[in-house]
Design a protein around this motif. Sequence first.
Motif, mmCIF file in Angstrom:
data_model
loop_
_atom_site.group_PDB
_atom_site.id
_atom_site.type_symbol
_atom_site.label_atom_id
_atom_site.label_comp_id
_atom_site.label_asym_id
_atom_site.label_seq_id
_atom_site.Cartn_x
_atom_site.Cartn_y
_atom_site.Cartn_z
ATOM 1 N N ARG A 61 33.227 41.178 43.959
ATOM 2 C CA ARG A 61 33.129 40.987 42.500
ATOM 3 C C ARG A 61 33.489 39.567 42.110
ATOM 4 O O ARG A 61 32.914 38.980 41.230
ATOM 5 C CB ARG A 61 34.073 41.959 41.785
ATOM 6 N N GLN A 62 34.470 38.996 42.824
ATOM 7 C CA GLN A 62 34.930 37.644 42.483
ATOM 8 C C GLN A 62 34.217 36.550 43.285
ATOM 9 O O GLN A 62 34.597 35.386 43.209
ATOM 10 C CB GLN A 62 36.432 37.543 42.742
ATOM 11 N N SER A 63 33.250 36.937 44.108
ATOM 12 C CA SER A 63 32.515 35.984 44.964
ATOM 13 C C SER A 63 33.471 35.143 45.818
ATOM 14 O O SER A 63 33.377 33.917 45.838
ATOM 15 C CB SER A 63 31.621 35.071 44.113
ATOM 16 N N SER A 109 46.622 47.032 46.193
ATOM 17 C CA SER A 109 46.720 46.652 44.767
ATOM 18 C C SER A 109 47.387 45.284 44.614
ATOM 19 O O SER A 109 46.980 44.487 43.758
ATOM 20 C CB SER A 109 47.518 47.695 43.991
ATOM 21 N N ASP A 110 48.392 45.006 45.441
ATOM 22 C CA ASP A 110 49.040 43.694 45.379
ATOM 23 C C ASP A 110 48.058 42.585 45.772
ATOM 24 O O ASP A 110 48.047 41.502 45.183
ATOM 25 C CB ASP A 110 50.256 43.643 46.322
ATOM 26 N N ILE A 111 47.249 42.872 46.795
ATOM 27 C CA ILE A 111 46.269 41.873 47.257
ATOM 28 C C ILE A 111 45.256 41.585 46.150
ATOM 29 O O ILE A 111 44.960 40.428 45.842
ATOM 30 C CB ILE A 111 45.560 42.363 48.545
ATOM 31 N N ASP A 117 44.718 36.836 40.043
ATOM 32 C CA ASP A 117 45.564 35.799 39.421
ATOM 33 C C ASP A 117 45.172 34.422 39.928
ATOM 34 O O ASP A 117 44.990 33.477 39.176
ATOM 35 C CB ASP A 117 47.039 36.017 39.767
ATOM 36 N N ARG A 118 45.051 34.324 41.235
ATOM 37 C CA ARG A 118 44.831 33.032 41.865
ATOM 38 C C ARG A 118 43.473 32.438 41.507
ATOM 39 O O ARG A 118 43.358 31.275 41.162
ATOM 40 C CB ARG A 118 44.958 33.217 43.381
ATOM 41 N N PHE A 119 42.422 33.250 41.566
ATOM 42 C CA PHE A 119 41.091 32.673 41.437
ATOM 43 C C PHE A 119 40.555 32.708 40.017
ATOM 44 O O PHE A 119 39.734 31.874 39.668
ATOM 45 C CB PHE A 119 40.136 33.301 42.447
ATOM 46 N N GLN A 120 41.039 33.624 39.184
ATOM 47 C CA GLN A 120 40.613 33.544 37.785
ATOM 48 C C GLN A 120 41.227 32.327 37.125
ATOM 49 O O GLN A 120 40.598 31.636 36.364
ATOM 50 C CB GLN A 120 40.981 34.819 37.028
#
Length: 124
Positions: A61-63, A109-111, A117-120
Motif C-alpha cells: 500500500r505504501q510502495s 502492528s508495531d511494524i 510513521d516513518r514514510f508518511q
Amino acid sequence: MRIIRWIVGSLILFFDWITTPKGVVRAADAQNQIDRDAQMLTLYQYKSCPFCVKVRRSMKRQSLKIETRDAKRCDTARNELLEGGGRLKVPCLKVVDKQGDIQWMYESSDIINFLEDRFQAEAA
Ligand SMILES: N[C@@H](CCC(=O)N[C@@H](CS)C(=O)NCC(=O)O)C(=O)O
C-alpha cells in the motif's frame, strides 16, 4: 496437520493475491528517497504467515521496496533472525539507523505503525 496447514497457507496467499492493494504513487524524487531509506530495512518473514501477509500488504500500500528474507526456507535468514533478534518469530523488521545501530522489531502492528510513521512523514 501438515496438509491442513498447507491448505490454509494456500488460501491466505490466494486471497492476498486476488485482493492485492494498490501502491501509493509518489513523485519520482520522493519515491527514490524512500527507496534509499528502505534499503536500511529487512523484513524477516514466512511466506504464508497471516501476520507477515498483513505487513507485506501494508508495504505494498505504501510502495515500500523492503527486502524480505524467508526465515522458514532459508537457513541463513533463520540464523540471522535468531542471533540478531533473539527469537524465531515472524514478522520481524530489522532496522538499521544512520549511526549503524540495529533494532529488531517484532509484532506486525508495531511494524506497520513504524512504517506508516516513518514514510508518511517523509512523503509530506
Ligand atoms: N502477535 C504477533 C504474532 C506473530 C506470530 O504468531 N507469528 C508466528 C508465525 S505465523 C510465529 O512466528 N510463531 C513462532 C513463535 O511464536 O515462536 C504479530 O502480530 O506479529
